[in-house]
Write an enzyme that holds these catalytic residues in place. Structure first.
Site, mmCIF file in Angstrom:
data_model
loop_
_atom_site.group_PDB
_atom_site.id
_atom_site.type_symbol
_atom_site.label_atom_id
_atom_site.label_comp_id
_atom_site.label_asym_id
_atom_site.label_seq_id
_atom_site.Cartn_x
_atom_site.Cartn_y
_atom_site.Cartn_z
ATOM 1 N N LYS A 1 -44.526 -25.813 -76.982
ATOM 2 C CA LYS A 1 -45.082 -26.423 -75.768
ATOM 3 C C LYS A 1 -46.605 -26.388 -75.822
ATOM 4 O O LYS A 1 -47.289 -27.284 -75.372
ATOM 5 C CB LYS A 1 -44.598 -25.631 -74.556
ATOM 6 C CG LYS A 1 -45.128 -26.104 -73.219
ATOM 7 C CD LYS A 1 -44.630 -25.185 -72.104
ATOM 8 C CE LYS A 1 -45.253 -25.540 -70.765
ATOM 9 N NZ LYS A 1 -44.979 -24.506 -69.755
ATOM 10 N N GLN A 2 -47.126 -25.287 -76.351
ATOM 11 C CA GLN A 2 -48.578 -25.095 -76.302
ATOM 12 C C GLN A 2 -48.988 -24.152 -77.423
ATOM 13 O O GLN A 2 -48.154 -23.521 -78.049
ATOM 14 C CB GLN A 2 -48.993 -24.505 -74.966
ATOM 15 C CG GLN A 2 -48.512 -23.080 -74.740
ATOM 16 C CD GLN A 2 -48.712 -22.648 -73.299
ATOM 17 O OE1 GLN A 2 -47.830 -22.800 -72.477
ATOM 18 N NE2 GLN A 2 -49.876 -22.133 -73.009
ATOM 19 N N TRP B 1 -52.125 -15.147 -66.857
ATOM 20 C CA TRP B 1 -53.094 -14.717 -67.872
ATOM 21 C C TRP B 1 -54.330 -15.601 -67.893
ATOM 22 O O TRP B 1 -55.157 -15.463 -68.776
ATOM 23 C CB TRP B 1 -52.446 -14.710 -69.264
ATOM 24 C CG TRP B 1 -52.169 -16.078 -69.833
ATOM 25 C CD1 TRP B 1 -51.852 -17.215 -69.136
ATOM 26 C CD2 TRP B 1 -52.209 -16.460 -71.210
ATOM 27 N NE1 TRP B 1 -51.668 -18.262 -69.992
ATOM 28 C CE2 TRP B 1 -51.874 -17.829 -71.278
ATOM 29 C CE3 TRP B 1 -52.479 -15.782 -72.393
ATOM 30 C CZ2 TRP B 1 -51.814 -18.525 -72.480
ATOM 31 C CZ3 TRP B 1 -52.415 -16.483 -73.590
ATOM 32 C CH2 TRP B 1 -52.089 -17.835 -73.629
ATOM 33 N N ASP B 2 -54.447 -16.483 -66.893
ATOM 34 C CA ASP B 2 -55.528 -17.474 -66.946
ATOM 35 C C ASP B 2 -56.914 -16.855 -67.025
ATOM 36 O O ASP B 2 -57.863 -17.485 -67.474
ATOM 37 C CB ASP B 2 -55.439 -18.405 -65.729
ATOM 38 C CG ASP B 2 -54.132 -19.163 -65.727
ATOM 39 O OD1 ASP B 2 -54.124 -20.325 -66.135
ATOM 40 O OD2 ASP B 2 -53.099 -18.570 -65.356
ATOM 41 N N GLU C 1 -43.898 -21.237 -74.291
ATOM 42 C CA GLU C 1 -42.720 -20.966 -73.472
ATOM 43 C C GLU C 1 -41.481 -21.735 -73.916
ATOM 44 O O GLU C 1 -40.418 -21.595 -73.316
ATOM 45 C CB GLU C 1 -43.054 -21.260 -72.006
ATOM 46 C CG GLU C 1 -44.126 -20.293 -71.499
ATOM 47 C CD GLU C 1 -44.624 -20.616 -70.106
ATOM 48 O OE1 GLU C 1 -44.766 -21.823 -69.811
ATOM 49 O OE2 GLU C 1 -44.862 -19.680 -69.341
#
Lengths: 792, 792
Positions: free
Chosen positions: A608-609, A349-350, A488
């Site tokens: 995580k993010q 998805w970058d 994630e």
């Protein structure tokens, strides 16, 4: 004065792979890692050349299971060039510590220069100056010019140049158990004394790859020149007479063609023709430098100090991975650029972090990258159908043909265990595609695309969300179950027998946004085109009514005034963050730590993010509030602030994107602490903050995101159809910068921030005045004029 | 009621090849000639499938010389399907005169149906209804449904289906001395009982071609089903139990992928996946029919009577050769469509007659076809450099890589002599490219393209003309020497030792137009983009000054008030037209007649096709007068009329384009005689007026030109940036028609001509009012309204 160089002094084998990654050269079509070509190491250490979008699939056995993996292919290495005094050993920085070593990446010129003084076993010294380009004007060319000066000796110098097809994908240690050999069917040969060639094809996808190399020696021709075609590589041996203190230059020029190239016949013929017609190094350097100058002009971003220098490096990598040459290719946005083998070159998805930046500089590249997704709409619709849904389900990881390429197992290096990988449940990738379609069209005004392929793709993504949403009569809300959000760490409920979590706030809010835009689009489409599209995708007239309903009634969970990351998040216990930090130091990969302890990160309120906070990255405050309002959830500043605080305290930043998003969200809210995250995003790759991941490939999304942070976050720039909206929120550490953007028919809009003022200039060659909206005011700026505005 | 069918009754072997050509089916990506698949003839008679832009090069020996030729490749034939009673001979219309035979091309649905009653040697009769599509929604699919009904017998029916890779390019008799075998590296196989596959590659260009065929039998499965993979073909044998009067249906569905396709991995995997996922015939037919309905809606052209029917056939061929699927390919406009082998599938200047039509319906296809030229700009610049010139010299004939593919020798079948061919001197093809860029951008408003690749291509073409023009101090004029105009009868001066003629009026006037547009463009370009472009092509700032000068002072020769076709034309003697017509009847190929007589057409005032008069085709009267005015040559109506009369009397119409151009020019001037030429253009292919050339491939340029004649010539439509200009000049025989166009942001503009009135309607979903200029009046038509105007 801008500093345009990225410089390393001294040779340190421990740092070379990181330097290689950061000094990669490319041109959108292929990239070459910054390896030391004269090194005596094996090819596995020096993978050379990646072609954009050239994938190949291999079957390996791992952990007792057969796994299929598709990799961005490491093409034949064109760099090998080594030299020695006749009868001596090869000069190489790996054998003996160089007497001097300097490596300079000239960002402005896209040129890597290495200066060395090397010594062989017999004490002979040679001074080397080597310049290298991957050509930005003619994307099929690369060149290496090596000036060699013997110091204190004269005699015969042997030079060995090669095209090496004996290469594997072996740049990522944890993948080395997998088969990495993608090239087969090698043939080699020579044309005349100066040109050698190598032809091969990828093992399973069958893409032909042909390379031709021409070697010229100045000022005198070589004493002998012997091409030696071999089974997997072609070596070109030259003998040169050298005299103490007198430089000789070996120019190696390489042409690369694949069977995917348009406007050619046979790829080998094309490569031979091209290298035969190529200019000499100085000519190539001149046209290459001009092409880079044009790129820099299109993407002007002048930021002071160290931050500005890092941003230029990031921009360099973005521009050389996704250059105007990309527009002619069928390629996506590879997460790790074209030079890293991590993630196998897959497309995730970058692009969500890349296209909004490109939209305002190279819209034709954005459009091509969206076209890549549109061409894979069929695969996404098949994936949705296989999952029992209408519409398009884009894959979390993909390569050549658009099918899901996410691994089913991944390794925890800490525990040594191979674990199930559910990340293909990150269905939110589809919303990223839809978001980019919409943003691109807002910035460019390209209704041809919006009403054409763009419409079909956006509608099918919306349709998938509407069909995925389940009506919950008890809650009187639609729900999306069994997915993963961007974070994630949460791929299942603790102890659950099915993977995925429910009502991920990010997934549901972006899905609602996609549905609302699909409805906007249906209203905007020319009537015939709308009829055509509806018939083409066999859309039931009742479906848009469902979209309307789902877009207003998707569930977003909350707890204690905070947007919950997903349903049930509130019930998870807190993690002992301080304890883990004390015990482990770096806890970015908390998931691995806990798994190795026999625990699971799924059990905790730990991310995580950025996940919920991504919403503040994608949507300006007013748009986000309106979106929640449409869903029937009031979202005021206080509630958003509480939400930000909550996740700030509970995120380990195991992704390079996380610092960026946190920095963005805090900066937009004009809050303290933004700079710390922005700084982390800026240094993620250059300091390899994730510890060894940069040498496996730079993080393209994070790099582009830092550029967009300056461009859109700090300026509040929103390119809407009616006006260019601005709402600057400079950071103290990033308050002085200039950038130019292309916005619809305005090719040169300059924004200048500094001293608490914002300047907006419009080029005199722009045909029409620019409408700007800033803090409630609407301004019209005539072509050839500029306005300076005091910031509120 | 429109008649949407093209129908043939009865089977006549002498006409089958013409019927095949006219009944070709395609979808932009590949085309399949209308051959009888059950025929027992060899593959040379039934070439099957052509892929757009898939070329291959072969070396042959002819007339004692080695010649290299590049052909559009005849791909494996997917059609073969034959049947017989067990132990009997094959049912085929070639063996025994069919009891009944009907072939119907349904233009609306893109479907070919053949109904036959065939008889074998034992007197068994079978009724056959066969429907065939080349799929317009999924361009990788084709399907053939064959319903077989035994009449008066029951028993076992053997059906043999095949994918045949043993094919050659042998459809043009005069090329049969040349090597026509383009496929190599065959592999075949089967997957399960119902699917067979064939994989191969083109001999020299190395394009992989993979085909998979699935066969299903209804209502009962076959008794036996035996795929038999062979070296060059794969045969699939089926045994069916059949009962008197009870139909069985054999559905053959085929997927085709080549290594040039985007969004795939291996082509064979892709073909197998695709055919496995394909719907059954009725499902495919439904989605195919919908796709065709959308195409027809985009290109609505409703003309009454027989002319309307022929125009629908022409439109059908244009849409299936250059469909929306074309936009994703790297292909040009093949002169003979995708189904004819004449001219070897090469790309000439036919796009000049095609793109102005497409611009107003499928602008994305026009843009892609212009992109094809832009991608070959490098080759055109190399060709110019090799000829000693700056800029771009586009080739007269080209294929895969954009180099000149014009034959050096051609055969005069009348004399049997191989003669030098100088037609590569038709450098005016570059002006056609520039013209189309400009017209496309006028119609679409696509400044992204105009300022991007379009600008570079247009500038390089202009540059070539400026550099080619020689200053003649005596005449105080620039001259362009040694070229050929569109009229191929004049390729040299009589007795001259160099080929080419000087100051061809068509070449010089169009060159002046291109130079003037390049100057317009330089003024319009955004400043940075202009700077970038000038640097990129290393344009000397003095060059535009030269362009200005050349654009005003190129020489155009005149004689007796007539524009001379070229310098010296006036000195040539008249031809005894009546004498030659008496002696030879059809003198369209006067060149061959004279050469066979030992004479040369170069000696006479005789044209094969419109040359000077092409100017009246390209430019509306006011624009043409202005262009001559700019050159310092007054051109009033009388002078143009005299010029038209002169060439009307001296043209043999050896090209299918000639009738079109003459009809257009006369119709625009509202002169008698127009219809005769228009009628010739309308019947050129359907009646095979050139005597056998249609069966070698339809004439795509002439077909599209007839559509454009209705669309632009009879309406006087000019899509300019400020307004849609209209100036109707209906022919009595073509005075009642309706068409819709897409013009810039207006997706649905309807023009209706009839009873001396013109109606203009704008769709209610168009965002903005349409500005129309008609006879000095400017009208604004609001969305959702229509205006009816009396014609002057």
């Amino acid at each position: 004065m801008r500093d345009w160089t990225w410089r390393y002094e001294g040779y340190d084998p421990r740092h070379e792979r990181l330097r290689e990654a950061l000094c990669t050269l490319g041109n959108g079509r292929f990239a070459t890692r910054g390896a030391a070509p004269e090194a005596a190491r094996g090819p596995a250490h020096y993978p050379g050349t990646y072609a954009a979008g050239c994938y190949d699939r291999l079957v390996s056995s791992v952990a007792g299971r057969e796994v299929e993996n598709e990799d961005l292919v490491n093409l034949p290495n064109w760099l090998p060039l080594r030299f020695r005094a006749a009868g001596g050993d090869w000069f190489t920085p790996d054998a003996r510590v160089p007497l001097a070593y300097e490596q300079v990446l000239d960002l402005r010129r896209g040129r890597l220069t290495r200066r060395m003084r090397l010594c062989d076993g017999a004490g002979r010294v040679i001074a080397v100056e080597q310049r290298r380009i991957v050509h930005m004007r003619d994307p099929h060319l690369a060149a290496l010019s090596t000036r060699l000066t013997p110091e204190g000796w004269s005699g015969e110098l042997e030079v060995e140049s090669a095209l090496d097809g004996d290469v594997t994908n072996a740049g990522v240690e944890r993948y080395r158990d997998l088969d990495g050999r993608h090239l087969t069917g090698h043939a080699t040969g020579a044309v005349g004394p100066a040109t050698v060639w190598l032809d091969c094809r990828t093992a399973s996808s069958g893409v032909r790859v042909a390379m031709a190399a021409r070697v010229r020696v100045r000022p005198e021709p070589p004493l002998t020149s012997s091409p030696e075609p071999g089974p997997l590589a072609v070596v070109h041996r030259l003998a040169l007479a050298v005299t103490d203190g007198r430089p000789v230059t070996v120019e190696k020029t390489v042409a690369l063609h694949t069977s995917r190239d348009p406007a050619i016949g046979d790829p080998l013929d094309a490569a031979l023709d091209r290298v035969a017609g190529a200019a000499d190094f100085s000519g190539l350097l001149a046209s290459h430098t001009t092409a880079w100058a044009h790129l820099w002009r299109r993407a002007e971003l002048d930021v002071a100090n160290r931050a500005g220098k890092v941003l230029r490096l990031h921009l360099f990598h973005v521009l050389q991975t996704l250059s105007p040459h990309t527009a002619g290719l069928d390629v996506g946005v590879p997460a790790r650029g074209l030079h890293g083998e991590a993630y196998r070159g897959h497309v995730f998805w970058d692009e969500l972090f890349v296209l909004p930046y490109l939209d305002l500089h190279l819209p034709e590249v954005s459009r091509a990258l969206l076209g890549y997704r549109c061409r894979r709409l069929g695969a996404a619709c098949r994936a949705a159908a296989e999952a029992g849904h209408k519409g398009a389900m884009y894959p979390w990881q993909s390569g050549s043909d658009g099918r899901e390429e996410t691994q089913l197992l991944h390794l925890n290096p800490r525990s040594g265990r191979w674990l199930p990988d559910h990340s293909r449940l990150q269905q939110h990738v589809g919303s990223a595609v839809a978001y980019n379609i919409w943003r691109y069209c807002e910035a460019s005004g390209d209704t041809g695309f919006l009403y054409g392929d763009g419409a079909e793709t956006l509608l099918q993504i919306a349709r998938f969300w509407a069909d995925s949403a389940l009506w919950d009569p008890a809650r009187e809300r639609y729900r999306i179950l069994g997915v993963m959000g961007p974070d994630e760490y949460h791929d299942a409920y603790p102890g659950a027998d099915r993977p995925g979590i429910d009502d991920n706030a990010y997934t549901n809010v972006t899905a609602a946004w996609v549905l609302a835009r699909a409805l906007d689009l249906c209203r905007a489409l020319p009537r015939h085109r709308r009829d055509e599209l509806f018939e083409r995708v066999a859309l039931d007239p009742a479906e848009p009514e469902l979209w309307e309903d789902v877009s207003r009634r998707l569930r977003v969970p909350f707890h204690q005034g905070v947007i919950s990351q997903f349903d049930g998040y509130a019930d998870l216990p807190a993690l002992d963050w301080d304890g883990y930090r004390r015990r482990y130091g770096d806890i970015r990969r908390l998931d691995r730590i806990l798994e190795a302890e026999g625990d699971s990160v799924n059990r905790y309120q730990a991310s995580k993010q950025a996940d919920v906070l991504m919403l503040g990255y994608l949507f300006p405050p007013d748009e986000l509030a309106a979106l929640f309002g449409r869903l029937g959830y009031p979202l005021d500043d206080a509630r958003w602030r509480t939400t930000v605080d909550h996740y700030l305290a509970r995120t380990s930043h195991g992704s390079t994107l996380s610092g960026l998003v946190h920095g963005w969200v805090l900066a937009r809210a004009r809050r303290a602490g933004a700079w710390r995250h922005v700084h982390e995003a800026l240094t993620g790759d250059v300091a390899d903050l994730q510890g060894g991941t940069t040498e496996e490939g730079i993080h393209l999304g994070a790099m582009a995101g830092t550029l967009d942070l300056v461009q859109r976050c700090l300026t509040g720039l929103e390119p809407r159809s009616d006006a260019l909206r601005l709402d600057p929120a400079p950071l103290p550490q990033l308050s002085d910068f200039t950038l130019t953007v292309r916005y619809r028919d305005h090719w040169d809009v300059t924004l200048r921030l500094g001293s608490g003022r914002l300047g907006v200039g419009v080029s005199e060659s722009d045909g029409s005045p620019l409408t700007v909206r800033l803090g409630g005011r609407t301004l019209t700026i005539a072509p050839g004029t500029a306005r300076t505005l005091d910031l509120p």
